[in-house]
Structures are given as structure tokens and as C-alpha cells.
Enzyme design. Structure first.
Site, mmCIF file in Angstrom:
data_model
loop_
_atom_site.group_PDB
_atom_site.id
_atom_site.type_symbol
_atom_site.label_atom_id
_atom_site.label_comp_id
_atom_site.label_asym_id
_atom_site.label_seq_id
_atom_site.Cartn_x
_atom_site.Cartn_y
_atom_site.Cartn_z
ATOM 1 N N GLU A 91 26.841 42.507 51.153
ATOM 2 C CA GLU A 91 25.759 41.709 51.697
ATOM 3 C C GLU A 91 26.279 40.456 52.394
ATOM 4 O O GLU A 91 27.367 39.965 52.119
ATOM 5 C CB GLU A 91 24.804 41.302 50.586
ATOM 6 N N CYS A 104 26.839 33.272 54.338
ATOM 7 C CA CYS A 104 27.604 33.626 53.142
ATOM 8 C C CYS A 104 28.121 35.049 53.347
ATOM 9 O O CYS A 104 27.345 35.967 53.604
ATOM 10 C CB CYS A 104 26.661 33.526 51.943
ATOM 11 N N CYS A 111 34.103 43.774 42.697
ATOM 12 C CA CYS A 111 35.112 42.744 42.415
ATOM 13 C C CYS A 111 35.809 43.101 41.113
ATOM 14 O O CYS A 111 35.177 43.554 40.161
ATOM 15 C CB CYS A 111 34.464 41.368 42.293
ATOM 16 N N CYS A 118 28.232 37.505 36.592
ATOM 17 C CA CYS A 118 28.168 37.907 38.004
ATOM 18 C C CYS A 118 27.855 39.386 38.127
ATOM 19 O O CYS A 118 28.566 40.222 37.566
ATOM 20 C CB CYS A 118 29.498 37.581 38.689
ATOM 21 N N GLY A 165 32.822 39.757 46.004
ATOM 22 C CA GLY A 165 34.273 39.917 45.984
ATOM 23 C C GLY A 165 35.033 38.620 45.827
ATOM 24 O O GLY A 165 34.498 37.522 45.997
ATOM 25 N N GLU A 166 36.316 38.771 45.478
ATOM 26 C CA GLU A 166 37.211 37.625 45.330
ATOM 27 C C GLU A 166 38.093 37.569 46.589
ATOM 28 O O GLU A 166 39.021 38.377 46.738
ATOM 29 C CB GLU A 166 38.056 37.809 44.053
ATOM 30 N N SER A 197 35.828 30.475 48.586
ATOM 31 C CA SER A 197 35.494 30.239 47.179
ATOM 32 C C SER A 197 36.334 31.188 46.329
ATOM 33 O O SER A 197 36.399 32.377 46.602
ATOM 34 C CB SER A 197 34.008 30.513 46.962
ATOM 35 N N LEU A 220 34.705 27.061 38.548
ATOM 36 C CA LEU A 220 35.264 26.558 37.284
ATOM 37 C C LEU A 220 34.496 27.115 36.081
ATOM 38 O O LEU A 220 35.073 27.764 35.223
ATOM 39 C CB LEU A 220 35.217 25.025 37.307
ATOM 40 N N ASN A 301 21.686 32.861 38.312
ATOM 41 C CA ASN A 301 20.753 33.819 38.867
ATOM 42 C C ASN A 301 20.753 35.025 37.928
ATOM 43 O O ASN A 301 21.700 35.800 37.937
ATOM 44 C CB ASN A 301 21.246 34.178 40.278
ATOM 45 N N CYS A 344 24.183 36.105 45.184
ATOM 46 C CA CYS A 344 25.230 36.611 44.302
ATOM 47 C C CYS A 344 25.099 38.070 43.869
ATOM 48 O O CYS A 344 24.944 38.360 42.686
ATOM 49 C CB CYS A 344 25.309 35.741 43.050
HETATM 50 N N1 SAH Z 1 34.733 35.487 43.932
HETATM 51 C C1 SAH Z 1 34.544 34.189 44.432
HETATM 52 C C2 SAH Z 1 33.477 34.095 45.501
HETATM 53 C C3 SAH Z 1 32.227 34.916 45.320
HETATM 54 S S1 SAH Z 1 31.131 34.424 44.042
HETATM 55 C C4 SAH Z 1 34.248 33.221 43.308
HETATM 56 O O1 SAH Z 1 34.033 33.661 42.201
HETATM 57 O O2 SAH Z 1 34.316 32.019 43.556
HETATM 58 C C5 SAH Z 1 30.410 32.933 44.711
HETATM 59 C C6 SAH Z 1 29.867 31.995 43.662
HETATM 60 O O3 SAH Z 1 28.702 32.539 43.022
HETATM 61 C C7 SAH Z 1 30.865 31.718 42.537
HETATM 62 O O4 SAH Z 1 30.928 30.372 42.219
HETATM 63 C C8 SAH Z 1 30.287 32.506 41.409
HETATM 64 O O5 SAH Z 1 30.723 32.021 40.195
HETATM 65 C C9 SAH Z 1 28.805 32.354 41.628
HETATM 66 N N2 SAH Z 1 27.993 33.347 40.912
HETATM 67 C C10 SAH Z 1 28.291 34.631 40.659
HETATM 68 N N3 SAH Z 1 27.299 35.224 39.987
HETATM 69 C C11 SAH Z 1 26.323 34.307 39.836
HETATM 70 C C12 SAH Z 1 25.029 34.320 39.246
HETATM 71 N N4 SAH Z 1 24.536 35.429 38.685
HETATM 72 N N5 SAH Z 1 24.310 33.186 39.273
HETATM 73 C C13 SAH Z 1 24.800 32.071 39.874
HETATM 74 N N6 SAH Z 1 26.013 31.997 40.445
HETATM 75 C C14 SAH Z 1 26.776 33.098 40.425
HETATM 76 FE FE1 SF4 Z 2 34.274 38.331 41.332
HETATM 77 FE FE2 SF4 Z 2 33.468 35.864 42.013
HETATM 78 FE FE3 SF4 Z 2 31.790 37.590 40.785
HETATM 79 FE FE4 SF4 Z 2 33.802 36.527 39.414
HETATM 80 S S1 SF4 Z 2 32.069 35.444 40.319
HETATM 81 S S2 SF4 Z 2 33.207 38.697 39.409
HETATM 82 S S3 SF4 Z 2 35.384 36.444 40.982
HETATM 83 S S4 SF4 Z 2 32.670 37.830 42.816
#
Ligand code: SAH
Ligand code: SF4
Length: 385
Positions: A91, A104, A111, A118, A165-166, A197, A220, A301, A344
Site C-alpha cells: 500500500e 507513505c 516484513c 504491527c 516493510g523494513e 523509518s 523505538l 492502530n 500501517c
Molecule cells: N519498518 C519500519 C517502517 C514501517 S512501519 C519501521 O518499523 O520503522 C512505520 C511506523 O508505523 C513504525 O514506527 C511502526 O512502528 C508503526 N506501526 C506499525 N504498526 C502500527 C500500528 N498497528 N499502530 C501504530 N503504529 C504502527
Molecule cells: Fe516491520 Fe516496521 Fe512492522 Fe516492525 S513495525 S514488523 S519493522 S513494518
């Protein structure tokens, strides 16, 4: 297989043109047609010689990603789900604000990091996106939005690699894609307006600092190793001390003089006032000089499989106040596009669920067909006897 021109940064395209016996400046012209004008068809590229256009048709193409769905929220947020083949979808989300337009972008289908909160992490890892698939999200949405909003001006001013994804686990494809975004002949975005990110892939943070320093956000989510080990499994490999050291090294090259720390607020898990105080200690005392940073608190979320709950508003406010009172700039992310699940990994999660539902329906149909067949067979047996 002909070359997908969305896979190339300007250098790559110049090398490609040289292999075709064409001058470098042809690559610049071609690059501008593709990224600045959104051309997908070589015949549109009127200042390229007909002979070159014909040559290109034989050796190159532009691979747009098929759009599976597009949802527009009442607040103007638009979310697209793109098909990347083999039942995988990624997406991209456009978030309009008064002074900017942010896209975004996703870097992987699924991932491998597997963070607990997540939904992309819960899906597991399917595959890395190619450079072309990362760039295609920007290419399509920018030119779609110009048509949609009836403007010739640039619509997307900021890109955040915060989709699925990362990004730093898909480094080889990421860096040329970032270069396309930054390139003056491409999207011309400033380094400060392109944000990667990461959940904290330390060695790749160092490489990014040298290869393509853009703004950095670090997810973090916890102020100490035991809690972060649990929420972000990658922490077991790169614990907090190493991660914060890497942040300080990155800052020596970064276009901004701070790192943005993202912190997803999970009720009863990481949102107590004591967690906030630990965070202040962590980022203030690290290596005796601290880390220059801002905090972005993200309301969780929720999705059912996580078993986690969004922190109540007053809990988030109290947490933010402890950080702010300690002099750390802290924002609480506005939830945008809530009515279309524009956060997300939610929609792609839905598609996968639908695929799973589809599989179940297919299984049921197979069972039914078998039943019908055995009934028919039985009937045949009966009629035979
Ligand atoms: N993998 C990378 C970038 C994608 S996730 C990372 O983890 O930074 C982008 C952001 O969305 C990250 O800060 C992640 O922690 C946050 N995120 C993931 N799932 C989420 C959720 N269910 N609710 C709120 N933030 C979430
Ligand atoms: Fe991957 Fe970022 Fe989701 Fe963690 S928050 S599982 S690193 S996409």
C-alpha cells in the site's frame, strides 16, 4: 525481458543509454519525461528522435503496478493497494496537509522483523520490492494526483518510508529509489523531506549515512531492552545502546540535526509515566552526551490478532507532557484516514484475510464438489446395482 526504466536512478539510466550507444543527455531527457511528466509511452516523448523511441520500444518498458483498490477518506487521505504479484499487495498512502503533501511508501511485501503491534509484521515476510516497485508508488500517485487535483504543480512534497516493510532490510533496492526521489531531474525532493523509518538495522543505518543521508526516523517503542526485545524482536540483535550509538553516528551526516523517535502507545504495555521518565534518561544520558531527538507518539492502530489496545488519550497526553517538560520536542501523531484504515498495513491485511477467506471458500467448494461427486458416484453405484 526488456528493462523496466523505473528500476534506474539517473546514473543507472545513463549507463543503460550508453549501452544502447546513446549520449548521456538522452538519459536526462528520458528521466524527465518519465518522472517529471509522468509519461509511460515512448511516443509521447516528442523531443526524442523517432529512431531512439523505436529502439527503446524494443528494449525497455515502464512497469506500473496494477491498482487493486483506491480509497479516499473524508479528510482527503487517499490509500492505494497495489498488486505486486503472487497474491501479494502493498500500500501507499497520500496525506494532504496545508503546507505539504506526504506520501507513505512501502518497501517490502510483508516484513521479517515481526513487531508485535504491527499487522504487516504479523503477516510475515513475502519478498523485497524492486527499486521499480518502490518508485512506481510515487510515480503513479504523483501523476494521478496532478490529474485528480487538476494541477500541473508538484503535489507530493514529502516521502516517508513508513508503509509496509523494513526499508533497511531491502537496502540495495532502497538507495536507488531514494536517489530518484532526490534527483533534480526526477522528483527534486530535498533530503530533509525524504524520511527513512527503521526498526533499527544498525549496520545499514551506517551505510545509509554514507550512501544517501536522508531524514531518519527510528521506531523505538520501549525505553529498556527487555520490553523492546519483546515488542521489536530485532532489538535482540541490536540492543538500545548500539542503536543509540548508531543514531549519533548518523547525525554526523544527516540533513536534519535530530532523529525522530517513533513510539507506538500501547495501553498498559509501554505507556506508563515511568516509561516516559526512563525514555528521558535514555536519550539524555546516552554516551554521556545524549541523542538529539524529537518524539512522535503514535496512537496504536488496533487489529484483532495483536491482542493489544490503544492507550487512552489522557495517558498519551500525560506521557507527552513528561517528555516535553524535560525539553524534548514531542508530537502526538494525528490519526488520519481512520475511516479507510489508512495506517500501517491495515488494508493489505484485509486483502490477505480476504485471500484466506477465498482459500477457505475454495476448500469448501472442493469438499462440496467431492461430496457431490461421491453422492453422484454413489448414485451411479446404486443405479448399477
Ligand atoms: N519498518 C519500519 C517502517 C514501517 S512501519 C519501521 O518499523 O520503522 C512505520 C511506523 O508505523 C513504525 O514506527 C511502526 O512502528 C508503526 N506501526 C506499525 N504498526 C502500527 C500500528 N498497528 N499502530 C501504530 N503504529 C504502527
Ligand atoms: Fe516491520 Fe516496521 Fe512492522 Fe516492525 S513495525 S514488523 S519493522 S513494518
Amino acid at each position: 525481458m526488456t528493462a523496466n526504466l523505473l528500476d534506474f536512478d539517473l546514473e543507472g539510466l545513463a549507463a543503460f543509454c550508453e549501452r544502447l550507444g546513446e549520449k548521456r543527455f538522452r538519459a536526462t531527457q528520458l528521466f524527465r519525461w518519465i518522472h517529471q511528466k509522468g509519461a509511460a509511452d515512448f511516443d509521447q516523448m516528442s523531443d526524442l528522435a523517432r529512431s531512439l523511441r523505436e529502439k527503446l520500444k524494443g528494449v525497455a518498458h515502464l512497469a506500473a503496478l496494477p491498482v487493486l483498490t483506491q480509497h479516499e477518506s473524508s479528510d482527503g487521505t487517499i490509500k492505494w493497494l497495489f498488486d505486486v504479484g503472487d497474491g501479494n499487495a502493498v500500500e501507499a498512502v497520500f496525506i494532504p496537509e496545508d503546507d505539504r503533501g506526504t506520501l507513505c511508501v512501502s518497501s517490502q511485501a510483508g516484513c521479517a522483523v515481526g513487531c508485535r503491534f504491527c499487522s504487516t509484521g504479523h503477516q510475515g515476510f513475502s519478498r523485497n520490492l524492486t527499486t521499480g516497485e518502490i518508485v512506481a508508488q510515487l510515480w503513479f500517485t504523483e501523476h494521478f494526483l496532478r490529474r485528480h487535483l487538476k494541477t500541473a504543480d508538484r503535489v507530493i512534497s514529502n516521502v516517508v518510508m513508513m508503509g509496509m516493510g523494513e526499508p533497511l532490510q531491502n537496502y540495495a533496492a532502497l538507495v536507488p529509489a531514494l536517489r530518484v526521489m532526490l534527483e533534480d531531474h526526477g522528483y527534486g525532493l530535498s533530503r530533509r523531506r525524504v524520511t527513512v523509518s527503521t526498526s533499527g538495522v544498525v549496520p545499514m543505518m551506517d551505510r545509509l549515512a554514507h550512501d544517501c543521508p536522508v531524514a531518519l526516523a527510528v521506531s523505538l517503542h520501549a525505553p529498556n531492552d527487555p520490553l523492546r526485545d519483546n515488542l521489536v524482536p530485532l532489538n535482540r540483535k541490536y540492543p538500545l545502546v548500539e542503536l543509540l550509538d548508531a543514531c549519533n553516528r548518523y547525525l554526523e551526516h544527516a540533513p536534519r540535526d535530530f532523529i525522530t523517535f517513533e513510539y507506538c502507545m500501547l495501553d498498559g504495555v509501554n505507556d506508563a509515566p515511568d516509561h516516559a521518565r526512563q525514555l528521558v534518561d535514555l536519550v539524555r544520558r546516552h554516551a554521556g552526551r545524549g541523542v538529539s531527538c524529537k518524539f512522535n507518539l503514535i496512537p496504536f492502530n488496533p487489529f484483532p490478532a495483536s491482542g493489544l489496545v490503544r492507550s487512552p488519550h489522557n495517558q498519551v497526553a500525560a506521557f507527552a507532557k513528561i517528555l516535553s517538560d524535560a525539553g524534548i520536542v514531542t508530537t502526538v501523531r494525528k490519526t488520519r484516514g481512520d475511516d479507510i484504515d489508512a495506517a500501517c498495513g491495515q488494508l493489505a491485511g484485509d486483502v490477505r484475510d480476504r485471500t484466506r477467506v477465498g482459500e477457505r471458500i475454495a476448500q469448501q467448494r472442493t469438499v462440496m464438489l467431492k461430496t457431490v461427486k461421491s453422492l453422484a458416484d454413489g448414485a451411479e453405484e446404486t443405479s448399477k446395482s
